[in-house]
Design a protein around this motif. Structure first.
Motif, PDB file in Angstrom:
ATOM      1  N   THR A 165       0.762  -1.703   0.144  1.00 31.76           N
ATOM      2  CA  THR A 165       0.210   0.028   0.154  1.00 31.76           C
ATOM      3  C   THR A 165       0.347   1.320  -0.434  1.00 31.76           C
ATOM      4  O   THR A 165       0.846   2.050  -0.484  1.00 31.76           O
ATOM      5  CB  THR A 165      -1.009  -0.054   0.802  1.00 31.76           C
ATOM      6  N   PHE A 166       1.610   1.304   0.425  1.00 29.57           N
ATOM      7  CA  PHE A 166       3.052   2.666   1.169  1.00 29.57           C
ATOM      8  C   PHE A 166       4.308   2.641   0.005  1.00 29.57           C
ATOM      9  O   PHE A 166       4.822   3.480   0.426  1.00 29.57           O
ATOM     10  CB  PHE A 166       2.666   2.354   2.744  1.00 29.57           C
ATOM     11  N   GLU A 197      -5.774  -1.022   4.923  1.00 24.37           N
ATOM     12  CA  GLU A 197      -5.063   0.207   5.417  1.00 24.37           C
ATOM     13  C   GLU A 197      -5.505   0.029   2.864  1.00 24.37           C
ATOM     14  O   GLU A 197      -5.695   1.276   2.757  1.00 24.37           O
ATOM     15  CB  GLU A 197      -3.298   0.641   4.942  1.00 24.37           C
ATOM     16  N   TRP A 198      -4.877  -1.190   2.939  1.00 28.38           N
ATOM     17  CA  TRP A 198      -4.825  -1.303   1.406  1.00 28.38           C
ATOM     18  C   TRP A 198      -6.445  -1.228   0.994  1.00 28.38           C
ATOM     19  O   TRP A 198      -6.751  -1.101   0.064  1.00 28.38           O
ATOM     20  CB  TRP A 198      -4.632  -2.712   1.272  1.00 28.38           C
ATOM     21  N   ARG A 240      -7.559   1.961   0.074  1.00 28.12           N
ATOM     22  CA  ARG A 240      -6.809   2.611  -0.675  1.00 28.12           C
ATOM     23  C   ARG A 240      -7.754   1.951  -2.614  1.00 28.12           C
ATOM     24  O   ARG A 240      -7.665   3.144  -3.096  1.00 28.12           O
ATOM     25  CB  ARG A 240      -5.614   2.440  -0.902  1.00 28.12           C
ATOM     26  N   ALA A 253      -4.621   6.007   0.016  1.00 26.30           N
ATOM     27  CA  ALA A 253      -3.453   5.702   0.951  1.00 26.30           C
ATOM     28  C   ALA A 253      -3.434   6.174   2.966  1.00 26.30           C
ATOM     29  O   ALA A 253      -3.223   5.660   3.370  1.00 26.30           O
ATOM     30  CB  ALA A 253      -2.232   4.725   0.709  1.00 26.30           C
TER      31      ALA A 253
END
Length: 334
Positions: A26-27, A269-270, A273, A287
């Motif tokens: 994700t990041f 979080e994924w 996003r 995100a």
């Protein structure tokens, strides 16, 4: 007991690895400068975030108390146990908070663990149905045709199953037992039969009107949850379309079904996003918004549950060590 606990600890490692992978995925393309751009654009919307969070979890307490009306537990006791279990789920592995609800606090609730377990199963069935409904209703334009068909099939199956349970619970026990007699009587099949029969028995006691009321309450709960996302986006100036938040709340909470670390760190979080990107949001902003929202939910729910837990210990002069609170759990978790 120690060997069993050791095996349970080994089960944590894959979840941590999964969370680590989803956080990286994700990041890994987001710079620290993009994270620092997060700021309050409309601070007044913070009131909405706090208010809808309070409403959502208050209604969860009311709903569970309605499921537990056959026991002698009051709304206050049900609320305390539910909030503590939610906090435990956020910091302890293997959904131990739900297991504690069934076993550790059975005496407080005045009900047997099997009765409490049946209400937990019903609670999950109601939530999954509403979340799948939201997912189908608010799919973004970027979702493929195959994914749409799969989602609509899931909705049809879950809706049919839930309606059958709600309206036909008194007549389901016999057919369910007959079905499982044809299947192996060990392992997953035996557990599935046990859990399903518990849920049927819980619904039979609640009755059709009570079950339909629980369904309405579940819809209101998730409407409040969705408004947390809407208010958070307004507060942080996060730009998306008008329905992105509603798909985000569905995917983010369904992501808890993916084995991961406590609190669904990484998978949440994924999911946020992915949902917002499918509705036209910038990946980096989506995100960063996801991690900020998740931080609020984890801190607020865990904090309130922890305060309730400690306040009850002080009020009852409970000097039992904190780890002793889960010593009453069965050696093999269900």
């Amino acid at each position: 007991m120690s060997k069993t606990r050791g095996r349970d600890l080994l089960k944590i490692i894959p979840g941590l690895l999964i969370s680590g992978f989803f956080l990286w995925f994700t990041f890994h393309k987001i710079s620290f400068a993009e994270i620092r751009e997060l700021h309050f654009a409309s601070p007044l919307w913070i009131v909405g975030v706090v208010g809808f969070t309070f409403a959502s979890y208050s209604l969860r307490c009311v709903r569970w108390a309605a499921m537990m009306r056959g026991a002698r537990a009051s709304l206050k006791t049900c609320a305390r146990v539910l909030l503590v279990s939610q906090a435990a789920n956020n910091i302890l592995p293997l959904r131990i908070g739900d297991v504690m609800r069934c076993f550790t606090y059975a005496d407080d609730l005045g009900a047997s663990p099997s009765v409490i377990l049946s209400t937990v199963i019903l609670e999950k069935l109601l939530d999954i149905f509403i979340l799948v409904l939201l997912f189908v209703a608010f799919m973004g334009p970027g979702v493929s045709a195959h994914s749409r068909v799969l989602a609509e099939t899931m909705l049809g199956v879950s809706a049919t199953g839930l309606l059958v349970l709600l309206l036909g619970a008194p007549r389901l026990e016999g057919p369910v037992r007959a079905l499982f007699q044809r299947l192996p009587q060990t392992g997953l099949f035996a557990k599935a039969e046990h859990w399903l029969l518990l849920a049927i028995d819980c619904l039979r006691q609640i009755g059709v009107p009570g079950s339909l009321l629980l369904l309405v309450q579940s819809a209101v709960i998730w409407a409040c949850e969705g408004m947390i996302y809407v208010s958070g986006a307004k507060a942080l100036g996060f730009v998306t379309d008008s329905i992105g938040a509603w798909q985000a709340v569905s995917i983010a909470n369904l992501s808890y079904l993916i084995p991961s670390s406590p609190g669904a760190i990484g998978t949440f979080e994924w999911a946020v996003r992915a949902a917002y990107v499918s509705h036209g949001a910038e990946p980096a902003q989506a995100a960063v918004f996801g991690i900020a929202l998740h931080a609020w939910l984890l801190v607020s729910v865990t904090g309130v549950g922890g305060v309730v837990f400690l306040a009850h210990r002080i009020a009852t002069h409970n000097r039992k060590p904190l780890l002793g609170e889960i010593e009453s759990l069965p050696p093999e978790l269900p």
